[in-house]
Design a protein around this motif. Structure first.
Motif, PDB file in Angstrom:
ATOM      1  N   GLN A   1      -7.925   7.430   8.675  1.00 12.23           N
ATOM      2  CA  GLN A   1      -6.945   8.087   9.566  1.00 12.23           C
ATOM      3  C   GLN A   1      -5.513   7.717   9.206  1.00 12.23           C
ATOM      4  N   ILE A   2      -5.303   6.425   8.926  1.00 16.83           N
ATOM      5  CA  ILE A   2      -3.958   5.944   8.586  1.00 16.83           C
ATOM      6  C   ILE A   2      -3.494   6.572   7.279  1.00 16.83           C
ATOM      7  N   ILE A   3      -4.351   6.537   6.254  1.00 19.49           N
ATOM      8  CA  ILE A   3      -3.964   7.078   4.936  1.00 19.49           C
ATOM      9  C   ILE A   3      -3.712   8.588   5.039  1.00 19.49           C
ATOM     10  N   ARG A   4      -4.564   9.262   5.807  1.00 26.11           N
ATOM     11  CA  ARG A   4      -4.432  10.724   5.951  1.00 26.11           C
ATOM     12  C   ARG A   4      -3.105  11.112   6.609  1.00 26.11           C
ATOM     13  N   ALA A   5      -2.565  10.236   7.441  1.00 26.17           N
ATOM     14  CA  ALA A   5      -1.334  10.548   8.175  1.00 26.17           C
ATOM     15  C   ALA A   5      -0.078  10.407   7.316  1.00 26.17           C
ATOM     16  N   LEU A   6      -0.224   9.854   6.114  1.00 25.40           N
ATOM     17  CA  LEU A   6       0.970   9.614   5.288  1.00 25.40           C
ATOM     18  C   LEU A   6       1.458  10.893   4.623  1.00 25.40           C
ATOM     19  N   ARG A   7       2.777  11.031   4.566  1.00 21.22           N
ATOM     20  CA  ARG A   7       3.402  12.220   3.973  1.00 21.22           C
ATOM     21  C   ARG A   7       3.083  12.363   2.480  1.00 21.22           C
ATOM     22  N   CYS A   8       2.931  11.219   1.798  1.00 21.66           N
ATOM     23  CA  CYS A   8       2.714  11.255   0.339  1.00 21.66           C
ATOM     24  C   CYS A   8       1.253  11.523  -0.037  1.00 21.66           C
ATOM     25  N   VAL A   9       0.361  11.626   0.940  1.00 17.04           N
ATOM     26  CA  VAL A   9      -1.074  11.792   0.651  1.00 17.04           C
ATOM     27  C   VAL A   9      -1.523  13.209   0.997  1.00 17.04           C
ATOM     28  N   ASP A  10      -2.262  13.831   0.066  1.00 18.14           N
ATOM     29  CA  ASP A  10      -2.731  15.206   0.291  1.00 18.14           C
ATOM     30  C   ASP A  10      -4.205  15.270   0.700  1.00 18.14           C
ATOM     31  N   GLU A  11      -5.034  14.390   0.139  1.00 14.51           N
ATOM     32  CA  GLU A  11      -6.479  14.417   0.428  1.00 14.51           C
ATOM     33  C   GLU A  11      -6.994  12.992   0.527  1.00 14.51           C
ATOM     34  N   VAL A  12      -7.950  12.789   1.430  1.00 11.31           N
ATOM     35  CA  VAL A  12      -8.564  11.463   1.578  1.00 11.31           C
ATOM     36  C   VAL A  12     -10.082  11.626   1.609  1.00 11.31           C
ATOM     37  N   PHE A  13     -10.774  10.715   0.946  1.00  8.30           N
ATOM     38  CA  PHE A  13     -12.236  10.723   0.992  1.00  8.30           C
ATOM     39  C   PHE A  13     -12.725   9.285   0.991  1.00  8.30           C
ATOM     40  N   LEU A  14     -13.980   9.097   1.368  1.00 10.64           N
ATOM     41  CA  LEU A  14     -14.553   7.749   1.358  1.00 10.64           C
ATOM     42  C   LEU A  14     -15.152   7.457  -0.008  1.00 10.64           C
ATOM     43  N   GLU A  15     -14.783   6.306  -0.569  1.00 12.35           N
ATOM     44  CA  GLU A  15     -15.381   5.863  -1.831  1.00 12.35           C
ATOM     45  C   GLU A  15     -16.609   5.029  -1.478  1.00 12.35           C
ATOM     46  N   GLU A  16     -17.770   5.559  -1.808  1.00 11.84           N
ATOM     47  CA  GLU A  16     -19.032   4.914  -1.398  1.00 11.84           C
ATOM     48  C   GLU A  16     -19.472   3.818  -2.364  1.00 11.84           C
ATOM     49  N   SER A  17     -19.053   3.950  -3.636  1.00  7.94           N
ATOM     50  CA  SER A  17     -19.516   2.985  -4.636  1.00  7.94           C
ATOM     51  C   SER A  17     -18.577   2.978  -5.835  1.00  7.94           C
ATOM     52  N   MET A  18     -18.352   1.789  -6.396  1.00  4.96           N
ATOM     53  CA  MET A  18     -17.535   1.636  -7.612  1.00  4.96           C
ATOM     54  C   MET A  18     -18.109   2.459  -8.763  1.00  4.96           C
ATOM     55  N   GLU A  19     -19.429   2.583  -8.774  1.00  2.68           N
ATOM     56  CA  GLU A  19     -20.122   3.271  -9.880  1.00  2.68           C
ATOM     57  C   GLU A  19     -19.876   4.772  -9.883  1.00  2.68           C
ATOM     58  N   LEU A  20     -19.308   5.296  -8.789  1.00  2.00           N
ATOM     59  CA  LEU A  20     -19.104   6.752  -8.698  1.00  2.00           C
ATOM     60  C   LEU A  20     -17.687   7.173  -9.093  1.00  2.00           C
ATOM     61  N   LYS A  21     -16.887   6.262  -9.624  1.00  4.32           N
ATOM     62  CA  LYS A  21     -15.479   6.583  -9.931  1.00  4.32           C
ATOM     63  C   LYS A  21     -15.348   7.820 -10.826  1.00  4.32           C
TER      64      LYS A  21
ATOM     65  N   HIS B   1       0.835  -1.199   0.000  1.00  3.73           N
ATOM     66  CA  HIS B   1       0.000   0.000   0.000  1.00  3.73           C
ATOM     67  C   HIS B   1       0.879   1.261   0.000  1.00  3.73           C
ATOM     68  N   LEU B   2       1.860   1.269   0.884  1.00  3.11           N
ATOM     69  CA  LEU B   2       2.736   2.448   0.985  1.00  3.11           C
ATOM     70  C   LEU B   2       3.419   2.724  -0.358  1.00  3.11           C
ATOM     71  N   ARG B   3       3.938   1.666  -0.969  1.00  2.00           N
ATOM     72  CA  ARG B   3       4.703   1.873  -2.216  1.00  2.00           C
ATOM     73  C   ARG B   3       3.835   2.374  -3.352  1.00  2.00           C
ATOM     74  N   ILE B   4       2.600   1.894  -3.449  1.00  2.00           N
ATOM     75  CA  ILE B   4       1.784   2.391  -4.571  1.00  2.00           C
ATOM     76  C   ILE B   4       1.407   3.855  -4.331  1.00  2.00           C
ATOM     77  N   LEU B   5       1.170   4.214  -3.081  1.00  6.00           N
ATOM     78  CA  LEU B   5       0.822   5.614  -2.787  1.00  6.00           C
ATOM     79  C   LEU B   5       2.019   6.527  -3.038  1.00  6.00           C
ATOM     80  N   GLU B   6       3.206   6.094  -2.647  1.00  4.61           N
ATOM     81  CA  GLU B   6       4.406   6.912  -2.894  1.00  4.61           C
ATOM     82  C   GLU B   6       4.660   7.078  -4.389  1.00  4.61           C
ATOM     83  N   ARG B   7       4.510   5.985  -5.144  1.00  5.57           N
ATOM     84  CA  ARG B   7       4.750   6.070  -6.595  1.00  5.57           C
ATOM     85  C   ARG B   7       3.667   6.907  -7.277  1.00  5.57           C
ATOM     86  N   ALA B   8       2.432   6.808  -6.793  1.00  8.66           N
ATOM     87  CA  ALA B   8       1.342   7.619  -7.369  1.00  8.66           C
ATOM     88  C   ALA B   8       1.647   9.104  -7.151  1.00  8.66           C
ATOM     89  N   ARG B   9       2.070   9.438  -5.952  1.00  9.19           N
ATOM     90  CA  ARG B   9       2.359  10.838  -5.611  1.00  9.19           C
ATOM     91  C   ARG B   9       3.487  11.409  -6.472  1.00  9.19           C
TER      92      ARG B   9
END
Ligand code: CTP
Length: 131
Positions: A57-77, A16-24
Protein backbone atom coordinates in the motif's frame (compact mmCIF):
# COMPACT_ATOMS: atom_id res chain seq x y z
CA UNK A 1 11.91 2.41 -21.05
CA UNK A 2 10.47 0.13 -18.38
CA UNK A 3 12.31 -0.15 -15.07
CA UNK A 4 11.95 -2.82 -12.38
CA UNK A 5 13.30 -3.05 -8.84
CA UNK A 6 12.81 -5.27 -5.82
CA UNK A 7 13.00 -4.92 -2.05
CA UNK A 8 11.33 -5.41 1.32
CA UNK A 9 10.74 -1.70 2.00
CA UNK A 10 9.90 -2.39 5.64
CA UNK A 11 9.56 0.66 7.95
CA UNK A 12 9.71 2.92 4.91
CA UNK A 13 12.57 5.44 5.02
CA UNK A 14 14.29 8.06 2.88
CA UNK A 15 16.81 5.54 1.47
CA UNK A 16 13.86 3.62 0.03
CA UNK A 17 12.30 6.78 -1.39
CA UNK A 18 15.54 7.91 -3.03
CA UNK A 19 16.26 4.62 -4.77
CA UNK A 20 12.70 4.48 -6.13
CA UNK A 21 12.88 8.08 -7.37
CA UNK A 22 16.25 7.49 -9.04
CA UNK A 23 15.04 4.21 -10.58
CA UNK A 24 12.00 5.98 -12.03
CA UNK A 25 14.21 8.69 -13.56
CA UNK A 26 15.99 6.03 -15.65
CA UNK A 27 12.79 5.33 -17.58
CA UNK A 28 9.11 6.15 -17.83
CA UNK A 29 7.47 3.25 -15.97
CA UNK A 30 8.61 1.79 -12.65
CA UNK A 31 7.46 -1.64 -11.42
CA UNK A 32 8.34 -2.59 -7.85
CA UNK A 33 8.46 -6.13 -6.47
CA UNK A 34 7.77 -6.07 -2.74
CA UNK A 35 9.02 -9.22 -1.06
CA UNK A 36 6.49 -11.29 0.84
CA UNK A 37 6.52 -11.82 4.60
CA UNK A 38 7.34 -15.50 4.06
CA UNK A 39 10.26 -14.70 1.79
CA UNK A 40 11.64 -12.30 4.41
CA UNK A 41 11.32 -14.83 7.16
CA UNK A 42 13.23 -17.34 5.05
CA UNK A 43 15.98 -14.79 4.35
CA UNK A 44 16.36 -12.92 7.66
CA UNK A 45 14.70 -15.23 10.17
CA UNK A 46 12.29 -12.47 11.25
CA UNK A 47 9.02 -11.12 9.90
CA UNK A 48 8.91 -7.50 8.71
CA UNK A 49 7.41 -4.92 11.10
CA UNK A 50 4.85 -3.92 8.44
CA UNK A 51 3.10 -6.84 6.75
CA UNK A 52 3.21 -7.32 2.99
CA UNK A 53 -0.15 -5.67 2.30
CA UNK A 54 0.84 -2.56 4.28
CA UNK A 55 4.20 -2.40 2.48
CA UNK A 56 2.48 -2.77 -0.91
CA UNK A 57 0.00 0.00 0.00
CA UNK A 58 2.79 2.41 0.93
CA UNK A 59 4.83 1.74 -2.24
CA UNK A 60 1.71 1.95 -4.43
CA UNK A 61 0.93 5.42 -3.04
CA UNK A 62 4.24 6.90 -4.21
CA UNK A 63 4.23 9.28 -7.18
CA UNK A 64 7.37 7.69 -8.66
CA UNK A 65 5.86 4.16 -8.72
CA UNK A 66 3.63 2.89 -11.53
CA UNK A 67 3.08 -0.80 -10.66
CA UNK A 68 3.51 -2.92 -7.55
CA UNK A 69 3.49 -6.70 -7.17
CA UNK A 70 4.47 -9.22 -4.52
CA UNK A 71 7.81 -10.96 -5.00
CA UNK A 72 7.16 -14.51 -3.83
CA UNK A 73 10.65 -15.93 -4.32
CA UNK A 74 14.20 -14.83 -5.22
CA UNK A 75 14.25 -17.64 -7.79
CA UNK A 76 11.48 -15.97 -9.82
CA UNK A 77 13.41 -12.75 -10.62
CA UNK A 78 13.94 -13.67 -14.27
CA UNK A 79 10.23 -14.46 -14.61
CA UNK A 80 9.22 -11.11 -13.04
CA UNK A 81 11.64 -9.18 -15.27
CA UNK A 82 10.13 -10.90 -18.31
CA UNK A 83 6.45 -10.55 -17.46
CA UNK A 84 6.89 -6.87 -16.59
CA UNK A 85 8.86 -6.44 -19.84
CA UNK A 86 11.56 -4.52 -18.00
CA UNK A 87 14.38 -2.92 -19.97
CA UNK A 88 16.35 -2.00 -16.83
CA UNK A 89 16.76 -3.78 -13.49
CA UNK A 90 17.75 -1.41 -10.67
CA UNK A 91 19.18 -2.57 -7.34
CA UNK A 92 21.07 -0.83 -4.55
CA UNK A 93 24.82 -1.33 -4.63
CA UNK A 94 24.64 -3.58 -1.58
CA UNK A 95 23.70 -6.09 -4.30
CA UNK A 96 26.53 -5.10 -6.71
CA UNK A 97 27.33 -7.94 -9.11
CA UNK A 98 24.65 -10.25 -7.70
CA UNK A 99 22.19 -9.83 -10.57
CA UNK A 100 24.56 -9.64 -13.53
CA UNK A 101 23.14 -12.94 -14.79
CA UNK A 102 20.09 -11.00 -16.01
CA UNK A 103 22.12 -8.76 -18.32
CA UNK A 104 21.14 -11.08 -21.18
CA UNK A 105 17.53 -9.81 -20.97
CA UNK A 106 17.86 -6.26 -19.54
CA UNK A 107 20.36 -3.61 -18.45
CA UNK A 108 21.37 -4.14 -14.82
CA UNK A 109 22.09 -0.96 -12.84
CA UNK A 110 23.31 -0.78 -9.24
CA UNK A 111 22.65 2.60 -7.62
CA UNK A 112 24.60 3.82 -4.57
CA UNK A 113 22.71 3.33 -1.30
CA UNK A 114 21.75 6.42 0.67
CA UNK A 115 24.30 6.57 3.50
CA UNK A 116 23.49 6.08 7.19
CA UNK A 117 19.93 4.77 7.00
CA UNK A 118 18.50 1.27 6.99
CA UNK A 119 15.45 -0.54 8.31
CA UNK A 120 17.66 -2.57 10.62
CA UNK A 121 19.26 0.58 12.08
CA UNK A 122 15.83 2.21 12.63
CA UNK A 123 14.49 -0.87 14.41
CA UNK A 124 17.57 -0.92 16.66
CA UNK A 125 17.21 2.79 17.42
CA UNK A 126 13.58 2.61 18.52
CA UNK A 127 13.72 -0.76 20.26
CA UNK A 128 12.80 -0.36 23.92
CA UNK A 129 15.28 -2.28 26.06
CA UNK A 130 13.63 -5.10 28.02
CA UNK A 131 14.14 -4.60 31.76
N1 CTP B 1 18.36 1.17 -0.10
C1 CTP B 1 19.10 2.33 -0.41
N2 CTP B 1 19.63 3.08 0.60
C2 CTP B 1 19.47 2.70 1.90
C3 CTP B 1 18.71 1.56 2.22
C4 CTP B 1 18.17 0.79 1.19
O1 CTP B 1 19.28 2.66 -1.58
N3 CTP B 1 20.03 3.45 2.83
C5 CTP B 1 17.82 0.36 -1.18
C6 CTP B 1 18.41 -1.06 -1.20
O2 CTP B 1 19.68 -1.06 -1.82
C7 CTP B 1 17.37 -1.82 -1.99
C8 CTP B 1 16.06 -1.10 -1.60
O3 CTP B 1 16.44 0.16 -1.02
O4 CTP B 1 17.61 -1.68 -3.39
C9 CTP B 1 15.24 -1.91 -0.61
O5 CTP B 1 16.08 -2.18 0.49
P1 CTP B 1 15.64 -2.97 1.79
O6 CTP B 1 16.53 -4.17 1.96
O7 CTP B 1 14.18 -3.19 1.80
O8 CTP B 1 15.99 -1.87 2.93
P2 CTP B 1 17.09 -1.81 4.03
O9 CTP B 1 16.93 -0.53 4.77
O10 CTP B 1 18.46 -2.07 3.43
O11 CTP B 1 16.67 -3.03 4.98
P3 CTP B 1 17.49 -3.91 6.02
O12 CTP B 1 18.14 -3.00 7.01
O13 CTP B 1 16.45 -4.81 6.64
O14 CTP B 1 18.51 -4.71 5.20
Amino acid sequence: MRVITFGTFDVFHVGHLRILERARELGDCLSVGVSTDTMNFAKKNRYPVYDQQERVQIIRALRCVDEVFLEESMELKRHYIEIHQADILVMGDDWAGKFDEFSDICRVVYLPRTPSVSTTAIIEKIRIPKS
